[in-house]
Design an enzyme around this catalytic site. Structure first.
Site, mmCIF file in Angstrom:
data_model
loop_
_atom_site.group_PDB
_atom_site.id
_atom_site.type_symbol
_atom_site.label_atom_id
_atom_site.label_comp_id
_atom_site.label_asym_id
_atom_site.label_seq_id
_atom_site.Cartn_x
_atom_site.Cartn_y
_atom_site.Cartn_z
ATOM 1 N N SER A 101 0.744 -1.316 0.005
ATOM 2 C CA SER A 101 0.074 -0.056 0.047
ATOM 3 C C SER A 101 0.936 1.319 -0.081
ATOM 4 O O SER A 101 0.565 2.284 -0.545
ATOM 5 C CB SER A 101 -0.837 -0.014 1.063
ATOM 6 O OG SER A 101 -0.182 -0.262 2.483
ATOM 7 N N ASP A 131 -3.788 7.038 10.218
ATOM 8 C CA ASP A 131 -3.268 5.680 10.371
ATOM 9 C C ASP A 131 -2.126 5.536 10.831
ATOM 10 O O ASP A 131 -1.756 4.533 11.443
ATOM 11 C CB ASP A 131 -3.566 4.833 9.272
ATOM 12 C CG ASP A 131 -2.870 4.830 8.074
ATOM 13 O OD1 ASP A 131 -1.782 5.678 8.331
ATOM 14 O OD2 ASP A 131 -3.208 4.147 7.008
ATOM 15 N N HIS A 191 0.470 5.248 6.548
ATOM 16 C CA HIS A 191 0.731 5.574 5.125
ATOM 17 C C HIS A 191 0.964 7.067 5.050
ATOM 18 O O HIS A 191 0.443 7.780 5.682
ATOM 19 C CB HIS A 191 -0.613 5.391 4.435
ATOM 20 C CG HIS A 191 -0.978 3.848 4.311
ATOM 21 N ND1 HIS A 191 -1.937 3.327 5.393
ATOM 22 C CD2 HIS A 191 -0.652 2.845 3.602
ATOM 23 C CE1 HIS A 191 -1.843 2.046 5.007
ATOM 24 N NE2 HIS A 191 -1.216 1.621 4.204
#
Length: 182
Positions: free
Chosen positions: A5, A152, A155
């Site tokens: 990701s 989060d 990221h």
């Protein structure tokens, strides 16, 4: 750029993820390259290994391997991660593709011993394979900085992705210097 990701630019607008930012920086330096985004959110080294043939379908001239973060988040063993990375690196070597291996650091909640074993996978592979370019920590200077990470805390933000691209750029230029002329 075979990754997870982070590579895929999770939470970012199209064009803000690391592959796009790296491509823009390289083009600004006069390198007419295309950086292929082969990032899949949630991917572990096993996932990257399983989809390697698919990722190589566009016939890249070099590969950045940026996997391992999800192995750590899931507490997978460093031995499993090592086996998957070895298989990926071996497959790329058979194709004579220059490789940049981007390391990762395990989350601290898994303990110091796990963290040492996890980090050693990357440094040992780099030591044992002097033909690869090694960038020790993909998120160097970004991880842990709230201003450079999404809520989060995993990221990168658009600014974090830009900084990632800027920091890894010298290693990528070394990688590109190893690409054989067509």
């Amino acid at each position: 750029m075979l990754g997870d990701s982070i590579t895929a630019g999770f939470g970012l607008a199209r064009g803000e993820g690391p592959p796009a930012r790296i491509e823009a920086l390289l083009r600004a330096r006069g390198r007419p390259v295309r950086v292929l985004d082969a990032g899949v959110s949630g991917d572990t080294t096993a996932g990257g290994r399983a989809r390697l043939e698919w990722a190589l379908a566009d016939r890249p001239h070099a590969v950045i391997v940026a996997l391992g973060g999800n192995d750590g988040l899931r507490g997978l063993t460093p031995a499993q991660m090592r086996g998957n990375l070895v298989a990926i690196l071996d497959a790329l070597a058979r194709r004579n593709l220059p490789v940049l291996l981007a390391g990762m650091i395990a989350p601290p909640n898994l303990g110091a011993e796990y963290g040492r074993e996890f980090a050693a996978v990357f440094s040992d592979l780099a030591r044992d394979r002097p033909d690869i370019v090694f960038y020790p920590f993909l998120l160097e200077g970004i991880a842990g900085d709230p201003a450079l990470n999404q809520p989060d805390r995993i990221h990168p933000t658009a600014r974090g992705a830009q900084l990632l691209a800027e920091r890894i750029l010298p290693a990528i230029e070394t990688l590109l210097d190893r690409v054989r002329p067509l």
